[in-house]
Design a protein around this motif. Structure first.
Motif, short mmCIF file in Angstrom:
data_model
loop_
_atom_site.label_atom_id
_atom_site.label_comp_id
_atom_site.label_asym_id
_atom_site.label_seq_id
_atom_site.Cartn_x
_atom_site.Cartn_y
_atom_site.Cartn_z
N HIS C 73 -20.08 16.92 49.33
CA HIS C 73 -19.88 15.72 48.59
C HIS C 73 -20.79 14.36 48.66
O HIS C 73 -21.47 13.95 47.83
CB HIS C 73 -18.55 15.02 48.62
N GLU C 297 -11.01 17.45 45.75
CA GLU C 297 -11.09 16.37 45.24
C GLU C 297 -10.63 15.27 46.19
O GLU C 297 -11.23 14.01 46.15
CB GLU C 297 -10.14 16.31 43.94
N GLN C 298 -9.55 15.59 46.58
CA GLN C 298 -8.83 14.37 47.47
C GLN C 298 -9.93 14.03 48.81
O GLN C 298 -10.10 12.88 48.97
CB GLN C 298 -7.62 15.12 48.19
N LYS C 300 -13.10 14.02 48.14
CA LYS C 300 -14.11 13.52 47.48
C LYS C 300 -13.67 11.97 47.37
O LYS C 300 -14.37 10.97 47.60
CB LYS C 300 -14.51 13.95 46.07
N ARG C 301 -12.38 11.63 47.05
CA ARG C 301 -11.69 10.39 46.95
C ARG C 301 -11.91 9.62 48.17
O ARG C 301 -12.04 8.40 48.07
CB ARG C 301 -10.57 10.46 46.29
#
Lengths: 490, 95, 484
Positions: C73, C297-298, C300-301
């Motif tokens: 990321h 996704e987690q 990335k956040r």
């Protein structure tokens, strides 16, 4: 009560619990049998002191009315299983002097269940072979001989020592491994029961690797019930093996007497080989009849890619082996043959340390993975492997298990087929499909041929359905009522 | 596929197995025999078939980032044919 | 440095791609539970898996996977929901299994970009081809014994991220900036400590030369170059060597070379002379690495603010120049230091103090900003004294030096040394009168039009007040008085 070396594990367990016999007595009887049958060369390493110590410990536990499922039962361990502090050679010169500082998961589970270790059993070098002729520690003799003949026969391989020792009654049961038939073929050759469970059922951790995607551990025992008792103790998820299945282990013992009523048994037409001995075909038909009598329904099925299984196997297994055996380089353990340079040391060590068959397979494996040949050999073999697995998936839509002969012949003479690798490879023609598809398969003695040699029947089950395999195996065992004993036993 | 001596020599070098020149012919013949037999796989229609690497129908499990191994150089080196000062020892390598 | 090298046959373009091996920050190794700490006694951080013992099997470390996802990321790459571990087969003394578990055809991250901050404030995008996870090898020591090499497997099995760039760089300088930027990103992410001396960041340089507009030339790979300076040296040397070879009528051999830091040259690697054939195939001891998209996704956040975002914020929020912003964000510690100093203060003044005085002091004392003798809070205190007129900028420099030396707060030094700025017009006027009285000739010159002399009078007045007079007040009063 039967003599200690004539008991099954199930009988011995009862006798031990009832204090009719001690583990020390049971163990001593088997140690004596081990000495008496040394001529078979079934053991690479005998561990009598360890055995007696294990037995004393087991007796103490049993005295308290406690104990695991194999408490006090003397077993042999194939030399492919790493045993802590005990020489482990995988039948190879290259592991000279190797004493693993760790215990394989499967053998550790057996000790946890209370088993007694008699020693390490001979095998084809790195489990590559179908005759036990490739062991650095010498050939193993089959305790069976042809009626009225004196020539020594092979016990099959690669778990030849395991099968011979169980048949000769020098161990009550033995661990074995099966990559292309190495449990089932020697079991068939020696009148014993051998089961290769589903890939992932037994942890591979601590077992010297041959072909990682095919290797599975399993037991060789005297009866189907004993095999179930042993497999029960050997199975289970192991977080140290990424390919070990995280599934509960069913109660195999309970499945043994389940019966076959209502089961649909597949009879694959491709297993009828041109030129196979009539006795093999006859036994197969007998097996079908037995199962029918016991209430099962035979169903003709097709496994169309069967004939390609062996060539697929002889691409994939050597490819994986060529990589798995790269670690035997004379640096951290085992044999070292000096050389002026690092590469010379490698080449000398590996030339001296590996036998002819192992070298042959490493070279084939290296070749099929090398640039320019990978797609044509390795990738193609993997695709055909998919088709072989798919054949079974299709078949299992109609049937619960598959019945086949275990081997295309009875045991052959020591030294036979050694100059013809492909003829030797054909020994595994009926067993190798289960490895490629990852399925459980059992070999059960079905009777003797006209020469008085045992022949085996194979039951292949669905993935993780060893229960049905045991049930069908037991039905065959009951019907065959195989009571013959080899002459070369203690 | 028939292998020649040079190919066998090359493969043996890749596999770090010394093969005496006198064995090359024999080995080439033997390996060619096995490879020729394997080539029956060319009959199979594999169009659209995925290669099978593993029969294990599951997801790769991961372990936690915890130190729970190592810490015993003696155990790691005690089987070594040659060692010195806690190291493994090999013939000198020139990089 | 120009992107083109001019030689006998005209201009040459250098084409550079870098393969960075970044050691993943984790407690345990990629496939075993042995420790990863640097500098332990030989073979003390080795499990039987790392030593390639019979029957040993790999089990993957989840945190190492997470670190790779984070890094993917961080370089704006695509994290692949399915990737595959392959075996790369070759024999070497410090490769105990006889193969390295790596990712070949299906890496965990595909694509990505690293933005270089050029010295002129502009930026340049360098493409990243892929990032994959693999095991490190052990370490061979060749200098301990005349005829033997010693092998330490402590590093064997430590997780590495191999980050492969596109051949997008054209100068050694760009290559240096690329490594620095990538290292900065990795440090921000906490996925690699970037320590090149300890080998936790290693660089293989792929270099080729060509005439502008021509297809790529044959490249060489120079291995394990362990500092940014060496990377730049190796590239310069390799480019010049290749041009020389080609101009001399020779051909470049595709080969692996080794950098000699002593000589600043490269030479072919002997151990790589054998033609190798790595025989990659999927590791049958492992299954494909399947990542839950929700996890991707987690992760990335949860990413921290990265250097590029931070730089943009400094430019827009603090109105810093792109160059200064770039300098301040390069190291996370510097940026944090700066933000503490700038909080509630003039951000430009704070930037100047950090990038000139503080950096100067750190350079002189050879200290990292984490060990700065002047804390961010203390520097802020000094700036406050300037802003409220307690001291002048000039005095502030003197105070700063004292702070560096003593570690004391600015206010304490000002009090101790009596450096408080004099803004009292009476005292300043008195000083000015004295200066004017002593320099009547100059006063006359000034009044006859030589207004440049104002500076002289300011200086003299400041000197007379021990530098403590408020320069603004001095100026104002001087002008008035000199005007007569």
């Amino acid at each position: 009560m039967a003599a200690p070396t004539r008991m099954t594990i199930a009988e011995a367990r009862k006798a031990l619990k009832a204090k009719k016999i001690s583990s020390a007595e049971l163990t001593d009887a088997h140690l004596k049998a081990m000495e008496a049958t040394r001529g078979l060369n079934a053991f690479i390493t005998e561990t009598p002191e360890r055995a007696r110590a294990d037995a004393r410990r087991a007796d103490a536990v049993l005295a308290k009315g406690e104990g695991g499922s194999l408490e006090g039962i003397p077993l042999g361990i194939k030399d492919l299983f790493c045993t802590e502090g005990v020489l482990t050679t995988a039948g190879s010169h290259i592991l000279d002097g190797f004493k693993p500082p760790y215990e394989s998961t499967v053998s550790a589970k057996l000790w946890q269940a209370g088993a007694v270790m008699l020693g390490k059993l001979n095998m084809d070098e790195f489990a590559m072979g179908s005759s036990n002729m490739t062991s650095y520690h010498g050939a193993v003799k089959n305790p069976w001989r042809k009626k009225g003949a004196n020539s020594d026969l092979v016990p099959g391989g690669s778990s030849g020592g395991s099968a011979a020792a169980v048949a000769a009654r020098s161990v009550m049961g033995a661990t074995a491994t099966d990559t292309g038939g190495s449990i089932r073929q020697p079991a068939a050759f020696t009148g014993t029961v051998g089961i290769k469970p589903t890939y992932g059922r037994c942890s591979r951790w601590g077992i010297v690797a041959f072909a990682s995607s095919l290797d599975q551990a399993g037991p060789i025992a005297r009866t189907v019930e004993d095999a179930a008792i042993m497999l029960q103790a050997m199975s289970g998820h192991d977080p140290k093996d990424s390919t070990s299945a995280d599934l509960p282990v069913p109660n195999f013992e309970a499945a043994v007497e389940r019966g076959v009523k209502g089961l649909r048994i597949g009879i694959p037409k491709e297993y009828k080989l041109d030129g196979a001995p009539k006795e093999i075909q006859d036994l197969w038909e007998q097996g079908i009849a037995w199962l029918k009598e016991a209430g099962a329904t035979p169903v003709d099925i097709t496994l169309p890619h069967t004939k390609y299984a062996l060539p697929v196997y002889y691409v994939i297994a050597p490819a994986e082996a060529s990589s798995n055996l790269a670690r035997y380089d004379g640096v951290r353990f085992g044999l070292r043959v000096p050389g002026k340079t690092l590469d010379e040391m490698y080449e000398n060590t590996r030339a001296a340390g590996f036998g002819a068959e192992v070298k042959r397979r490493i070279l084939i494996g290296t070749y099929v993975l090398s640039a320019g040949y990978y797609d044509a050999y390795y990738l193609r073999a993997q695709r055909v492997r998919s088709l072989i697995a798919r054949d079974f998936t299709e078949a299992y839509k109609q049937v619960d298990a598959v019945l086949t002969p275990a081997t295309p012949s009875a045991a052959f003479a020591i030294g036979e087929k050694m100059d013809d690798p492909i003829a030797m490879y054909l020994n595994d023609v009926f067993t190798v499909t289960a490895n490629l598809a990852g399925l459980p398969g059992i070999s059960v003695p079905g009777g003797l041929n006209t020469d008085g040699l045992p022949l085996g029947l194979q039951v292949i089950g669905k993935a993780f359905d060893e229960e049905t395999v045991f049930a069908v195996g037991r039905a065959l065992e009951k019907a065959a009522n195989f009571t013959a004993l080899p002459e070369g036993m203690a | 596929m028939s292998l020649d001596k040079d190919t066998v020599r090359k493969v043996a070098t890749l596999a770090r197995i010394k093969v005496p020149d006198s064995d090359l012919d024999h080995m080439a013949k033997e390996l060619s025999g096995v490879l020729g037999w394997i080539e029956q796989l060319n009959e199979v229609d594999i169009a659209g078939v995925q290669p099978m690497t593993s029969v294990a129908q599951m997801r790769l499990k991961m372990r936690a980032d915890e130190v729970r191994d190592g810490g015993d150089a003696e155990k790691v080196t005690q089987n070594a044919p040659e060692g010195a000062h806690g190291f493994f020892v090999v013939p000198k390598v020139v990089e | 440095m120009s992107a083109l090298i001019k030689e006998q046959t005209g201009e040459w373009e250098v084409v550079i791609g870098l393969e960075i091996h970044a050691q993943v920050i984790s407690k345990a190794k990629l496939f075993s539970g042995a420790a990863t700490a640097f500098g332990a006694e030989p073979n003390t951080q080795v499990s039987f898996v790392d030593a390639g013992f019979p029957g040993m099997l790999p089990v993957i470390n989840k945190y190492c996977v997470e670190q790779a996802i984070k890094t993917g990321h961080g370089i704006n790459g695509t994290v692949n929901p399915v990737s595959v571990f392959d075996r790369k087969n070759y024999f070497y003394a410090d490769l105990p299994q006889g193969y390295q578990i790596s990712q070949y055809q299906q890496p965990i991250v595909s694509g990505g970009t690293v933005i270089l901050d050029m010295p002129d404030g502009s930026t340049r995008k360098i493409g990243v081809t892929r990032l994959h996870l693999e095991q490190d090898a052990g370490k061979s020591l060749h200098d301990q014994h005349p005829s033997q090499s010693y092998i330490d497997l402590n590093r064997s099995g430590v997780a590495l991220m191999e980050i492969v760039s596109e051949p997008d760089m054209r100068t050694a300088e760009e290559a240096g900036l690329y490594i620095k930027k990538l290292r900065s990103i990795l440090r921000y992410l906490g996925t690699c400590d970037g320590n090149m001396e300890e080998g936790s960041l290693r660089c293989d340089c792929n270099v080729s030369v060509r005439k502008p507009g021509q297809p790529f030339g044959t490249r060489t790979e120079t291995k394990n170059v362990n500092s940014v300076r060496y990377v730049m040296q190796a590239i310069e040397y390799e480019a010049r060597r290749q041009i020389e070879v080609i101009e001399g009528g020779g051909e470049i051999k595709q080969e692996t070379r080794l950098f000699d830091p002593g000589k600043g040259t490269t030479r072919p690697m002997r151990s790589k002379e054998h033609a190798h054939d790595y025989r990659y195939f999927p590791d049958p001891d492992l299954l494909p690495l399947e990542l839950d998209p929700a996890w991707i996704e987690q992760v990335k956040r949860g990413l921290p603010e990265l250097p590029d975002e931070r730089k943009a914020r400094y430019i827009s929020e603090y109105k810093l120049t792109p160059y200064d912003a770039g300098v301040l964000v390069a190291e996370q510690e510097t940026a944090q230091f700066y933000e503490t100093v700038a909080k509630g203060r003039d951000p430009k003044l704070a930037s100047n103090w950090v990038t000139t005085e503080l950096f100067g002091a750190l350079n002189r004392t050879n200290k990292a900003i984490q060990d700065s003798p002047v804390s961010a809070k203390a520097l802020g205190g000094l700036i406050d004294l300037i802003s409220d007129g307690t001291i002048s900028g000039r005095i502030a420099k003197e105070v700063f030096e004292a702070m560096v030396e003593t570690g004391k707060e600015a206010a304490a030094i000002v009090e101790e040394k009596g450096l408080r700025q004099v803004s009292d017009t009476g005292a300043i006027e008195k000083a000015i009168d004295e200066v004017m009285a002593k320099n009547q000739d100059k006063v006359a010159e000034y009044r006859s039009g030589k207004e440049k002399l104002l500076g002289f009078f300011v200086g003299q007045t400041m000197k007379a007040t021990g530098g403590k007079a408020n320069p603004g007040v001095v100026n104002e009063l001087l002008k008035k008085k000199l005007a007569g």
